[in-house]
Design a protein around this motif. Structure first.
Motif, PDB file in Angstrom:
ATOM      1  N   LEU A 117      10.021   5.202  -5.091  1.00 19.36           N
ATOM      2  CA  LEU A 117      10.072   4.663  -6.442  1.00 19.36           C
ATOM      3  C   LEU A 117      10.424   3.181  -6.488  1.00 19.36           C
ATOM      4  CD1 LEU A 117      10.128   5.302  -9.542  1.00 19.36           C
ATOM      5  CD2 LEU A 117      12.547   5.918  -9.244  1.00 19.36           C
ATOM      6  N   LEU A 118      11.318   2.743  -5.615  1.00 20.92           N
ATOM      7  CA  LEU A 118      11.873   1.389  -5.710  1.00 20.92           C
ATOM      8  C   LEU A 118      11.096   0.327  -4.932  1.00 20.92           C
ATOM      9  CD1 LEU A 118      15.688   2.150  -5.273  1.00 20.92           C
ATOM     10  CD2 LEU A 118      14.343   2.103  -7.382  1.00 20.92           C
ATOM     11  N   LEU A 119      10.391   0.721  -3.886  1.00 19.83           N
ATOM     12  CA  LEU A 119       9.823  -0.277  -2.981  1.00 19.83           C
ATOM     13  C   LEU A 119       8.801  -1.209  -3.631  1.00 19.83           C
ATOM     14  CD1 LEU A 119       9.513   1.338   0.551  1.00 19.83           C
ATOM     15  CD2 LEU A 119      10.943  -0.558  -0.177  1.00 19.83           C
ATOM     16  N   PRO A 120       7.879  -0.736  -4.451  1.00 19.25           N
ATOM     17  CA  PRO A 120       6.953  -1.698  -5.067  1.00 19.25           C
ATOM     18  C   PRO A 120       7.677  -2.749  -5.908  1.00 19.25           C
ATOM     19  CG  PRO A 120       6.078   0.525  -5.241  1.00 19.25           C
ATOM     20  CD  PRO A 120       7.483   0.669  -4.738  1.00 19.25           C
ATOM     21  N   ALA A 121       8.743  -2.352  -6.595  1.00 17.55           N
ATOM     22  CA  ALA A 121       9.511  -3.321  -7.376  1.00 17.55           C
ATOM     23  C   ALA A 121      10.240  -4.296  -6.468  1.00 17.55           C
ATOM     24  CB  ALA A 121      10.495  -2.600  -8.287  1.00 17.55           C
ATOM     25  N   ALA A 122      10.797  -3.798  -5.368  1.00 22.40           N
ATOM     26  CA  ALA A 122      11.465  -4.682  -4.418  1.00 22.40           C
ATOM     27  C   ALA A 122      10.484  -5.715  -3.876  1.00 22.40           C
ATOM     28  CB  ALA A 122      12.078  -3.873  -3.281  1.00 22.40           C
ATOM     29  N   GLU A 123       9.268  -5.295  -3.598  1.00 18.99           N
ATOM     30  CA  GLU A 123       8.261  -6.232  -3.110  1.00 18.99           C
ATOM     31  C   GLU A 123       7.888  -7.242  -4.186  1.00 18.99           C
ATOM     32  OE1 GLU A 123       5.415  -3.386  -1.803  1.00 18.99           O
ATOM     33  OE2 GLU A 123       6.546  -2.904   0.023  1.00 18.99           O
ATOM     34  N   ALA A 124       7.857  -6.802  -5.447  1.00 14.95           N
ATOM     35  CA  ALA A 124       7.570  -7.731  -6.537  1.00 14.95           C
ATOM     36  C   ALA A 124       8.683  -8.752  -6.718  1.00 14.95           C
ATOM     37  CB  ALA A 124       7.370  -6.949  -7.837  1.00 14.95           C
ATOM     38  N   LEU A 125       9.887  -8.430  -6.246  1.00 15.88           N
ATOM     39  CA  LEU A 125      11.026  -9.340  -6.342  1.00 15.88           C
ATOM     40  C   LEU A 125      11.255 -10.120  -5.057  1.00 15.88           C
ATOM     41  CD1 LEU A 125      13.540  -7.084  -8.301  1.00 15.88           C
ATOM     42  CD2 LEU A 125      12.249  -9.031  -9.177  1.00 15.88           C
ATOM     43  N   GLY A 126      10.298 -10.083  -4.141  1.00 20.99           N
ATOM     44  CA  GLY A 126      10.387 -10.898  -2.945  1.00 20.99           C
ATOM     45  C   GLY A 126      10.551 -10.150  -1.649  1.00 20.99           C
ATOM     46  N   GLY A 127      10.649  -8.816  -1.711  1.00 17.97           N
ATOM     47  CA  GLY A 127      10.776  -8.017  -0.491  1.00 17.97           C
ATOM     48  C   GLY A 127      12.209  -7.598  -0.218  1.00 17.97           C
ATOM     49  N   VAL A 128      12.359  -6.495   0.494  1.00 12.04           N
ATOM     50  CA  VAL A 128      13.692  -5.955   0.800  1.00 12.04           C
ATOM     51  C   VAL A 128      14.380  -6.828   1.843  1.00 12.04           C
ATOM     52  CG1 VAL A 128      14.975  -3.966   1.707  1.00 12.04           C
ATOM     53  CG2 VAL A 128      12.953  -3.597   0.280  1.00 12.04           C
ATOM     54  N   SER A 129      15.542  -7.329   1.491  1.00 13.68           N
ATOM     55  CA  SER A 129      16.331  -8.107   2.456  1.00 13.68           C
ATOM     56  C   SER A 129      17.492  -7.290   3.020  1.00 13.68           C
ATOM     57  CB  SER A 129      16.872  -9.385   1.806  1.00 13.68           C
ATOM     58  OG  SER A 129      17.651  -9.087   0.658  1.00 13.68           O
ATOM     59  N   ALA A 130      17.902  -6.242   2.328  1.00 12.82           N
ATOM     60  CA  ALA A 130      18.970  -5.356   2.806  1.00 12.82           C
ATOM     61  C   ALA A 130      18.877  -4.049   2.044  1.00 12.82           C
ATOM     62  CB  ALA A 130      20.347  -5.996   2.609  1.00 12.82           C
ATOM     63  N   ALA A 131      19.341  -2.989   2.676  1.00 13.71           N
ATOM     64  CA  ALA A 131      19.335  -1.668   2.047  1.00 13.71           C
ATOM     65  C   ALA A 131      20.566  -0.906   2.496  1.00 13.71           C
ATOM     66  CB  ALA A 131      18.073  -0.895   2.427  1.00 13.71           C
ATOM     67  N   VAL A 132      21.127  -0.103   1.593  1.00 12.46           N
ATOM     68  CA  VAL A 132      22.276   0.739   1.924  1.00 12.46           C
ATOM     69  C   VAL A 132      22.071   2.118   1.326  1.00 12.46           C
ATOM     70  CG1 VAL A 132      23.872  -1.215   2.020  1.00 12.46           C
ATOM     71  CG2 VAL A 132      23.605   0.065  -0.123  1.00 12.46           C
TER      72      VAL A 132
END
Length: 280
Positions: A117-132
C-alpha cells in the motif's frame, strides 16, 4: 459524468513545510467508510496525543480491501500535501503475520501495513530512505486489537512521528528490499495499439489506465477503445456529449472518459481489467 480537473496546481513539493517548521500534518487514507465510528476514533487518538497537529482526510471510501486502489490514490495525492506523516489503512491482513511499518522518504513519512500500500507513495515522495517495523510497545495503544490497527498501532505511531520523534523509536530497521510490492500492472505498447490495465475508476466514472501519458504521443485523433470509437483529445469537451475521449489525466496517465457520461459503464471496465486502444 466526467468531472472538472483542478484549474491550477502547485508543483509537487512547492511551498511544502519541513520537519524544522514545527509539527507536521497527518493525512489519513482508509477503506473504513463513513457509516461507522472508525475514522472518528483515529482522529480522537491523534487529537489526544498530538492536539496541535493538523489532520487531513484524503479519503475513507477506498473500496474495502482494495489495496491497489488505495495505493494509487495515496501516491497521486501525497505530492500535493504539506510535509507530514501519511497514514494509510487498507489492510485485509490485519492481525496476521504481515508487518506494520513506517517509511521515511525525502518528502515525508508513511505509516501503515506492509502489503504494498505504501510503496508507490514513498516513491512519489522521493523513494524509501529508511524503514522500520512498528514493534515498540511504548508507541502503541494500551491494548492492541487484532482487527483495528488503525486505532492501536498506526495512529499512535503517526502522532509521535508528527511531533518529531525519531523514526528509529518506533521499532527495528527493515531492509527496504524486503518490503512487499504490488504486482506490476499490465502495460503493452505496440505499433498502432496500447493495452493497459485499469488502475482506478474515479467518482465520475473516468477510467485511469496504468500507462504513462507519453504513450499517446503520435497517436491520431480518431482511436478505438475496446473496439468503440473515441477521440484522442486533451480534455472532456474535445469529444461530443456522450462520446469517448482518450486523454492524459492530471496524474500524467492515460485515461478514458465520456463527455457528460461514465466511461466505466460504457466500457464495463473495473480496476484490473484490460483496455486496448487501437488506430482505426
Amino acid at each position: 459524468m466526467s468531472g472538472p480537473e483542478e484549474r491550477a496546481r502547485a508543483a509537487p513539493g512547492q511551498g511544502r513545510a519541513t520537519p524544522d517548521d514545527g509539527p507536521g500534518c497527518v493525512s489519513l487514507t482508509t477503506d473504513y467508510g463513513l457509516a461507522d465510528g472508525f475514522v472518528a476514533v483515529c482522529h480522537g487518538v491523534l487529537a489526544r496525543l498530538a492536539p496541535a497537529v493538523r489532520v487531513i482526510d484524503v479519503t475513507h471510501l477506498v473500496p474495502p480491501a482494495d489495496v491497489r486502489r488505495g495505493a494509487a490514490v495515496l501516491a497521486q495525492t501525497v505530492p500535493y500535501l504539506p510535509w507530514g506523516v501519511h497514514v494509510a489503512v487498507v489492510d485485509p491482513g490485519v492481525g496476521t503475520a504481515r508487518r506494520g511499518i513506517a517509511l521515511a522518504a525525502p518528502g515525508g513519512l508513511l505509516v501503515g501495513p506492509d502489503n504494498g500500500l505504501l510503496l508507490p507513495a514513498a516513491e512519489a515522495l522521493g523513494g524509501v530512505s529508511a524503514a522500520v517495523e512498528l514493534t515498540n510497545p511504548d508507541w502503541l495503544g494500551p491494548a492492541v486489537s487484532r482487527t483495528f490497527h488503525g486505532r492501536d498501532v498506526f495512529a499512535p505511531v503517526a502522532a509521535r512521528l508528527a511531533l518529531g520523534a525519531p523514526l528509529a523509536g518506533a521499532g527495528p530497521a527493515v531492509d527496504p528490499g524486503t518490503l512487499v510490492r504490488l504486482p506490476e500492472p499490465v502495460v503493452r505498447a505496440e505499433p498502432g495499439s496500447l493495452t493497459a490495465e485499469v488502475l482506478t475508476v474515479d467518482h465520475f466514472g473516468n477510467v485511469q489506465l496504468a500507462a504513462p501519458g507519453t504513450l499517446l504521443d503520435g497517436l491520431p485523433r480518431r482511436l478505438l477503445v475496446n473496439g468503440r470509437e473515441a477521440v484522442h483529445g486533451r480534455t472532456f469537451g474535445d469529444a461530443p456529449p456522450g462520446a469517448l475521449v482518450v486523454y492524459v489525466d492530471s496524474a500524467g496517465l492515460v485515461a478514458v472518459a465520456v463527455n457528460t457520461g461514465r466511461a466505466a459503464d460504457t466500457l464495463q471496465s473495473t480496476p484490473g481489467a484490460l483496455v486496448t486502444l487501437t488506430t482505426p
